[in-house]
Design a protein around this motif. Structure first.
Motif, short mmCIF file in Angstrom:
data_model
loop_
_atom_site.label_atom_id
_atom_site.label_comp_id
_atom_site.label_asym_id
_atom_site.label_seq_id
_atom_site.Cartn_x
_atom_site.Cartn_y
_atom_site.Cartn_z
N THR A 1 0.85 -1.19 0.00
CA THR A 1 0.00 0.00 0.00
C THR A 1 0.88 1.24 0.00
N GLU B 1 0.43 5.86 -0.24
CA GLU B 1 -0.47 7.01 -0.25
C GLU B 1 -0.97 7.28 -1.67
N ASP B 2 -2.26 7.55 -1.81
CA ASP B 2 -2.92 7.81 -3.09
C ASP B 2 -2.89 6.61 -4.04
N ASP B 3 -2.45 5.46 -3.53
CA ASP B 3 -2.41 4.22 -4.32
C ASP B 3 -1.55 4.33 -5.57
N LYS B 4 -0.62 5.28 -5.59
CA LYS B 4 0.27 5.43 -6.73
C LYS B 4 1.72 5.48 -6.27
N LYS C 1 7.95 8.16 -2.56
CA LYS C 1 6.87 7.79 -1.66
C LYS C 1 7.24 6.55 -0.86
N VAL D 1 6.27 3.00 0.65
CA VAL D 1 5.39 1.87 0.37
C VAL D 1 5.41 0.95 1.58
N ALA E 1 3.59 -3.16 -9.72
CA ALA E 1 3.11 -1.82 -9.40
C ALA E 1 3.39 -0.90 -10.57
#
Length: 649
Positions: free
Chosen positions: A335, A337-340, A345, A347, A415
């Motif tokens: 997972t 943030e913002d699923d991107k 970022k 993970v 991903a």
């Protein structure tokens, strides 16, 4: 160019005869003169020249004008008679014959002569004929060494004519070339599999075209590297390998090995160098019935598909019973943030036995990119950061792999990685001590810093970096290395009627308005420019309407997939929100505006980023502007910010 003056002389002779000159004038008799052909060299077409800016070739039809040209008996070029294709009183056409000259880039000077019906020469002229280089030729090749599958480039001329390449005892046909330049400047092919006993073998390369063969390598043969293994000791009778066991292999060029397999199962590469290779039988090998299985042990190598295979043992026994000493992670999911998966970022990976994970890698194409595993991992959760070094420019799918227990591997999942950074709801304030804590946004750091933190960030600007009177960086006050050391940042400035968003080169009088938490001017009250070059453009107002609208829309709805933006560059002017009293009026930006932001450090001293000078590009989406209090210098701007990876090194 040498001009023959026979045309002028004969014209003068005719004029003399027309005015009553007799035979004692020095000219030939009038009757004969009127029948002598005269060619005007200025009318020759094409009028080729020595520089080659105008060219004529074998087979080119040449036209020349004059008079009495129907009396021409023959035309020669370097004493070779040419074909007359048309002939009249005033115009003559002929075709350039085959000439015995070598192919050359520059034209050859040839003697153009014309003869009358009585075989007397009436014209002589230095003409220029090009014998173009049409033969294939190789000027060099690269690289000078490699292994099977290495792409080799032959450089030269007219290489589109090459039909095959001989590499040692192997042949690569033109149909198998990886690329052929449309102008014939190069061809590319991959090193084929050839018999090589030694780990490093000199190989001769030649190219064929027509009936000719070109020696490509000459006195510098290609050095072919192949792995060579020392003999593997056979398993003693009654013994088997087990899951988790390691096997050590020795030899030469073993760093070329891409995989070692037991049957179809890939073993884990634990350690690898040119002289040694250590592999492990991984826990991923499923238990079989019976548990002890015998399969071939082989190594794969080379840069082509399918890989080259080297059999290490025709039969190798393995007990496939799972080992209790091997801790195998199980992954439940990832997972973010913002699923991107934006660059930078964090993970979060969940599952069990995750404390055994030692490394995370993103894999795509032939790339392997390590991701930083953050401290504090537990058996049920670990975190890693999306790495910066992706090579693609469009959002792309990658495979995420985990390495555990030394070198065993497992795929966590797939991903879509976005090759840029995304910062949500960034808020910066205008230049007032009350906003000292939210003064400057630094995209490379992904955070807002205070005025006090700015002093450490842009220490050279604080020391007095300024632009000179020509609106250029004053290079006497800062070195190139110092200039490039400063990270880009942006800020807001405010006045009674305007609210500006700008970088440190936007105005010489704005940085002085910022104060420290103690209320002191960060620049001591002096007006100056800081570094580096950061500039903006309102996308809605750009001339590139279609592309701009598409990009602006993708920024607003969060569907941005790339930072590549070809049609628009930024300007130097700062975007401005114009105020009408305390109400928001017109201006370059307001809530909903999308601004293109570009950062240049590669044209030292240039304010306007352009072309290869752009280091990073970004989009700033204004979410809200607190404009009612701007006249009190307490206004704020909140925005989302997209920031590319480095575009130009």
């Amino acid at each position: 160019m040498k001009l023959n003056y026979s045309f002028i002389a004969l014209a003068a002779a005719l004029l003399s005869l027309g005015s009553g000159c007799d035979d004692n004038s020095g000219f030939i008799d009038a009757d004969r003169t009127q029948r002598i052909p005269v060619l005007n060299p200025a009318t020759i077409a094409p009028l080729s020249n020595e520089s080659g800016s105008v060219r004529a070739y074998v087979g080119t039809e040449v036209t020349v004008q004059g008079f009495n040209l129907d009396r021409i008996g023959a035309v020669t070029m370097d004493d070779i008679e040419v074909e007359l294709t048309a002939q009249s009183i005033k115009e003559l056409k002929f075709r350039i014959p085959a000439l015995d000259y070598a192919q050359n880039d520059l034209p050859y000077a040839v003697k153009l002569r014309a003869y009358g019906a009585d075989e007397a020469q009436v014209f002589s002229y230095d003409y220029f004929v090009t014998i173009p280089v049409t033969d294939a030729s190789v000027s060099g090749y690269a690289p000078a060494e490699g292994t099977v599958g290495t792409e080799v480039t032959l450089s030269g001329r007219n290489l589109g004519q090459v039909t095959r390449v001989r590499f040692g005892g192997a042949t690569v046909e033109a149909a198998d070339f990886t690329q052929t330049d449309e102008n014939g400047a190069f061809v590319k092919f991959r090193v084929p599999a050839v018999a090589a006993e030694a780990p490093d073998t000199e190989v001769v390369i030649s190219a064929e075209w027509g009936t000719e063969t070109i020696d490509v390598t000459g006195e510098a043969p290609f050095v072919l590297h192949v792995p060579v293994f020392a003999a593997l000791e056979p398993q003693p009778e009654g013994t088997n390998s087990a899951i988790g066991d390691e096997l050590e292999l020795t030899g030469r060029n073993l760093d070329l090995i891409s995989a070692v397999k037991w049957g179809d199962a890939a073993l884990t590469l634990v350690e690898q160098s040119a002289e040694a290779l250590k592999v492990r039988f991984p826990a991923s090998i499923e238990q079989a019935d019976p548990a002890v299985q015998t399969k071939a042990l082989a190594a794969e190598w080379g840069l082509s598909e399918p890989a080259q295979t080297e059999t290490l043992a025709a039969a190798w026994r393995l007990d496939t019973t799972p080992s209790a000493t091997v801790l195998v992670p199980e992954f439940a999911g990832m997972t973010v943030e913002d699923d991107k998966f934006y660059l930078g970022k964090t993970v979060t990976v969940t599952g069990s036995n995750l404390s055994a994970v030692e490394k995370i890698e993103l894999r795509y194409d032939a790339e392997r990119l390590a991701a930083e595993v953050l401290a504090g991992a537990t058996d049920s959760e670990l975190k890693f950061t999306v790495p910066d070094g992706v090579t693609f420019n469009e959002a792309s799918e990658v495979s995420v792999f985990a390495t555990y227990n030394g070198a065993d591997e497992a795929e966590i999942g797939k991903a879509t990685v976005y090759p840029f950074y995304y910062y949500k709801d960034v808020t910066i304030g205008a230049s007032d001590a009350s906003n000292a804590a939210i003064a400057f946004f630094v995209p490379d750091m992904g955070k807002v810093i205070s005025t006090d933190e700015w002093r450490a960030l842009d220490k050279y600007a604080a020391a007095g970096i300024m632009l000179n009177g020509k609106n250029e960086l004053d290079k006497t006050k800062v070195t190139k290395e110092q200039y490039y050391e400063v990270l880009p940042y942006l800020f807001c400035s405010a006045g009674s009627k305007a609210f500006n968003l700008q970088g440190p080169c936007g105005s010489s009088g704005q940085l002085k308005n910022f104060k420290t938490a103690a209320g002191e001017s960060i620049t001591g009250g002096a007006a100056w420019f800081g570094t580096p070059v950061l500039s903006f453009r309102n996308l809605e107002e750009s001339a590139a309407k279609d592309e701009v609208k598409a990009v602006a829309a993708s920024v607003r709805d969060g569907s941005v997939a790339t930072m590549v933006f070809s049609a628009v560059t930024t300007a130097t002017a700062s975007p401005t929100l114009v105020l009408d009293g305390d109400a928001v009026g017109s201006g370059d930006f307001k809530a909903g505006t999308v601004l293109l932001v570009q950062y240049s450090t590669y044209d030292f001293g240039n304010i306007k980023p352009k072309g290869e000078g752009i280091c990073r590009s970004g989009f700033l989406h204004v979410k809200s502007v607190t404009a009612s209090e701007v006249s009190d210098k307490t206004g704020c701007v909140t925005f989302d910010f997209y920031w590319s990876k480095t575009l130009n090194e």
